[in-house]
Design a protein around this motif. Structure first.
Motif, PDB file in Angstrom:
ATOM      1  N   PHE A   1      -4.571  -4.695   0.441  1.00 32.72           N
ATOM      2  CA  PHE A   1      -3.875  -5.207   1.609  1.00 32.72           C
ATOM      3  C   PHE A   1      -3.847  -6.725   1.506  1.00 32.72           C
ATOM      4  O   PHE A   1      -4.871  -7.352   1.244  1.00 32.72           O
ATOM      5  CB  PHE A   1      -4.563  -4.795   2.915  1.00 32.72           C
ATOM      6  N   GLN A   2      -2.655  -7.299   1.694  1.00 30.66           N
ATOM      7  CA  GLN A   2      -2.495  -8.745   1.677  1.00 30.66           C
ATOM      8  C   GLN A   2      -1.969  -9.212   3.021  1.00 30.66           C
ATOM      9  O   GLN A   2      -1.072  -8.599   3.594  1.00 30.66           O
ATOM     10  CB  GLN A   2      -1.482  -9.168   0.612  1.00 30.66           C
ATOM     11  N   LYS A   3      -2.523 -10.314   3.506  1.00 26.56           N
ATOM     12  CA  LYS A   3      -1.994 -10.953   4.711  1.00 26.56           C
ATOM     13  C   LYS A   3      -0.610 -11.522   4.421  1.00 26.56           C
ATOM     14  O   LYS A   3      -0.224 -11.680   3.263  1.00 26.56           O
ATOM     15  CB  LYS A   3      -2.912 -12.090   5.151  1.00 26.56           C
ATOM     16  N   ARG A   4       0.071 -11.879   5.464  1.00 22.35           N
ATOM     17  CA  ARG A   4       1.420 -12.432   5.365  1.00 22.35           C
ATOM     18  C   ARG A   4       1.502 -13.577   4.354  1.00 22.35           C
ATOM     19  O   ARG A   4       2.454 -13.704   3.612  1.00 22.35           O
ATOM     20  CB  ARG A   4       1.858 -12.882   6.764  1.00 22.35           C
ATOM     21  N   GLY A   5       0.489 -14.404   4.268  1.00 21.67           N
ATOM     22  CA  GLY A   5       0.485 -15.542   3.351  1.00 21.67           C
ATOM     23  C   GLY A   5       0.124 -15.189   1.917  1.00 21.67           C
ATOM     24  O   GLY A   5       0.138 -16.045   1.047  1.00 21.67           O
ATOM     25  N   GLY A   6      -0.228 -13.923   1.648  1.00 22.84           N
ATOM     26  CA  GLY A   6      -0.526 -13.488   0.297  1.00 22.84           C
ATOM     27  C   GLY A   6      -1.993 -13.277  -0.011  1.00 22.84           C
ATOM     28  O   GLY A   6      -2.340 -12.727  -1.058  1.00 22.84           O
ATOM     29  N   GLU A   7      -2.897 -13.689   0.875  1.00 21.24           N
ATOM     30  CA  GLU A   7      -4.328 -13.532   0.627  1.00 21.24           C
ATOM     31  C   GLU A   7      -4.716 -12.053   0.618  1.00 21.24           C
ATOM     32  O   GLU A   7      -4.423 -11.312   1.560  1.00 21.24           O
ATOM     33  CB  GLU A   7      -5.128 -14.252   1.712  1.00 21.24           C
ATOM     34  N   VAL A   8      -5.381 -11.607  -0.444  1.00 21.15           N
ATOM     35  CA  VAL A   8      -5.879 -10.230  -0.525  1.00 21.15           C
ATOM     36  C   VAL A   8      -7.145 -10.142   0.321  1.00 21.15           C
ATOM     37  O   VAL A   8      -8.098 -10.875   0.097  1.00 21.15           O
ATOM     38  CB  VAL A   8      -6.181  -9.820  -1.985  1.00 21.15           C
ATOM     39  N   VAL A   9      -7.132  -9.243   1.319  1.00 22.48           N
ATOM     40  CA  VAL A   9      -8.289  -9.125   2.206  1.00 22.48           C
ATOM     41  C   VAL A   9      -9.012  -7.783   2.080  1.00 22.48           C
ATOM     42  O   VAL A   9     -10.131  -7.650   2.556  1.00 22.48           O
ATOM     43  CB  VAL A   9      -7.910  -9.374   3.683  1.00 22.48           C
ATOM     44  N   LYS A  10      -8.377  -6.800   1.430  1.00 20.43           N
ATOM     45  CA  LYS A  10      -9.022  -5.510   1.225  1.00 20.43           C
ATOM     46  C   LYS A  10      -8.455  -4.851  -0.016  1.00 20.43           C
ATOM     47  O   LYS A  10      -7.259  -4.887  -0.255  1.00 20.43           O
ATOM     48  CB  LYS A  10      -8.776  -4.588   2.425  1.00 20.43           C
ATOM     49  N   ARG A  11      -9.366  -4.252  -0.792  1.00 17.10           N
ATOM     50  CA  ARG A  11      -8.968  -3.440  -1.933  1.00 17.10           C
ATOM     51  C   ARG A  11      -9.551  -2.052  -1.715  1.00 17.10           C
ATOM     52  O   ARG A  11     -10.566  -1.900  -1.049  1.00 17.10           O
ATOM     53  CB  ARG A  11      -9.494  -4.038  -3.240  1.00 17.10           C
ATOM     54  N   PHE A  12      -8.905  -1.041  -2.300  1.00 16.39           N
ATOM     55  CA  PHE A  12      -9.379   0.317  -2.060  1.00 16.39           C
ATOM     56  C   PHE A  12      -8.935   1.277  -3.147  1.00 16.39           C
ATOM     57  O   PHE A  12      -8.012   1.006  -3.917  1.00 16.39           O
ATOM     58  CB  PHE A  12      -8.918   0.828  -0.691  1.00 16.39           C
ATOM     59  N   HIS A  13      -9.627   2.425  -3.189  1.00 19.76           N
ATOM     60  CA  HIS A  13      -9.276   3.556  -4.038  1.00 19.76           C
ATOM     61  C   HIS A  13      -9.079   4.748  -3.115  1.00 19.76           C
ATOM     62  O   HIS A  13      -9.820   4.912  -2.137  1.00 19.76           O
ATOM     63  CB  HIS A  13     -10.398   3.845  -5.048  1.00 19.76           C
ATOM     64  N   VAL A  14      -8.075   5.572  -3.400  1.00 18.36           N
ATOM     65  CA  VAL A  14      -7.812   6.774  -2.605  1.00 18.36           C
ATOM     66  C   VAL A  14      -7.757   7.972  -3.551  1.00 18.36           C
ATOM     67  O   VAL A  14      -7.111   7.911  -4.593  1.00 18.36           O
ATOM     68  CB  VAL A  14      -6.453   6.694  -1.867  1.00 18.36           C
ATOM     69  N   THR A  15      -8.451   9.036  -3.169  1.00 14.51           N
ATOM     70  CA  THR A  15      -8.309  10.317  -3.855  1.00 14.51           C
ATOM     71  C   THR A  15      -7.498  11.206  -2.928  1.00 14.51           C
ATOM     72  O   THR A  15      -7.851  11.375  -1.752  1.00 14.51           O
ATOM     73  CB  THR A  15      -9.681  10.959  -4.141  1.00 14.51           C
ATOM     74  N   ILE A  16      -6.410  11.752  -3.447  1.00 13.50           N
ATOM     75  CA  ILE A  16      -5.489  12.565  -2.643  1.00 13.50           C
ATOM     76  C   ILE A  16      -5.452  13.976  -3.213  1.00 13.50           C
ATOM     77  O   ILE A  16      -5.152  14.164  -4.392  1.00 13.50           O
ATOM     78  CB  ILE A  16      -4.067  11.970  -2.653  1.00 13.50           C
ATOM     79  N   GLU A  17      -5.761  14.940  -2.362  1.00 10.79           N
ATOM     80  CA  GLU A  17      -5.646  16.355  -2.728  1.00 10.79           C
ATOM     81  C   GLU A  17      -4.401  16.892  -2.031  1.00 10.79           C
ATOM     82  O   GLU A  17      -4.333  16.899  -0.799  1.00 10.79           O
ATOM     83  CB  GLU A  17      -6.879  17.150  -2.285  1.00 10.79           C
ATOM     84  N   GLY A  18      -3.425  17.318  -2.826  1.00  5.27           N
ATOM     85  CA  GLY A  18      -2.164  17.795  -2.266  1.00  5.27           C
ATOM     86  C   GLY A  18      -1.960  19.275  -2.485  1.00  5.27           C
ATOM     87  O   GLY A  18      -2.214  19.796  -3.572  1.00  5.27           O
ATOM     88  N   LYS A  19      -1.519  19.948  -1.412  1.00  2.42           N
ATOM     89  CA  LYS A  19      -1.223  21.384  -1.476  1.00  2.42           C
ATOM     90  C   LYS A  19       0.147  21.618  -0.865  1.00  2.42           C
ATOM     91  O   LYS A  19       0.366  21.311   0.313  1.00  2.42           O
ATOM     92  CB  LYS A  19      -2.259  22.183  -0.698  1.00  2.42           C
ATOM     93  N   ALA A  20       1.057  22.168  -1.667  1.00  2.00           N
ATOM     94  CA  ALA A  20       2.400  22.501  -1.191  1.00  2.00           C
ATOM     95  C   ALA A  20       2.472  23.998  -0.926  1.00  2.00           C
ATOM     96  O   ALA A  20       1.993  24.799  -1.733  1.00  2.00           O
ATOM     97  CB  ALA A  20       3.445  22.100  -2.223  1.00  2.00           C
ATOM     98  N   ASP A  21       3.067  24.359   0.222  1.00  2.00           N
ATOM     99  CA  ASP A  21       3.201  25.769   0.561  1.00  2.00           C
ATOM    100  C   ASP A  21       4.399  25.959   1.485  1.00  2.00           C
ATOM    101  O   ASP A  21       4.384  25.493   2.628  1.00  2.00           O
ATOM    102  CB  ASP A  21       1.919  26.283   1.234  1.00  2.00           C
TER     103      ASP A  21
END
Length: 176
Positions: free
Chosen positions: A46-66
């Motif tokens: 996530f970057q603020k409007r001025g470009g400063e990075v204020v948060k970094r993250f990793h996401v694991t996504i489990e997807g199920k289609a039905d």
């Protein structure tokens, strides 16, 4: 007077944004349910409007289609050690668009796919320091290849951009 009308017209057209149909000829074609079925990892910031990075993250996504419904169980781990979970329930519409809900999303999210692109718009209920803010997200996702997608989202409040979220998705089944 003419200058004022022209300025107002330009401002309104800038607010309208791009049309996802602009990407209709782009390859490879994005199949949302196929891409997100199974396990997908994403890395973002996530970057603020001025470009400063204020948060970094990793996401694991489990997807199920039905049967026209896609459930995405997202587990976030932020650089400060905090965690979050969001479960999206996405439903394919007869016209090819998508609608979705999640516990921290106000109302329904709307999505439209064309070519390699998905435009996904929603209002996220964002908790900050004991208060909850309604933030409008305008996500643009672009399929790079069958294993990789990039997402850039604008986060706005009262029409003013407060920041951007950038994500790179990679399907685990493509691990080399």
């Amino acid at each position: 007077m003419k200058k004022t009308i022209l300025s107002a017209a330009l401002l309104l057209s800038a607010c309208a944004g791009r049309d996802v149909q602009h990407y209709a000829p782009a390859q490879p074609k994005l199949d949302v349910a196929a891409f997100f079925s199974g396990t997908t990892d994403a890395w973002g910031m996530f970057q603020k409007r001025g470009g400063e990075v204020v948060k970094r993250f990793h996401v694991t996504i489990e997807g199920k289609a039905d049967n026209g419904t896609l459930e995405l169980d997202e587990k976030f781990r932020y650089d400060d050690g905090s965690t979050q979970r969001r479960v999206w329930r996405l439903v394919a519409q007869p016209d090819g668009r998508w609608q979705g809900t999640a516990d921290d999303v106000l109302g329904k999210a709307r999505g439209e796919v064309a070519g390699n692109a998905l435009r996904w718009q929603y209002t996220l209920l964002l908790p900050v320091d004991g208060s909850t803010y309604e933030m409008q997200f305008d996500d643009w996702m672009f399929l790079i290849d069958e294993c990789t997608m990039i997402n850039r989202a604008s986060m706005r409040k009262f029409g003013i951009e407060l920041g951007q979220v950038t994500l790179m998705f990679r399907k685990r089944s493509c691990a080399h």
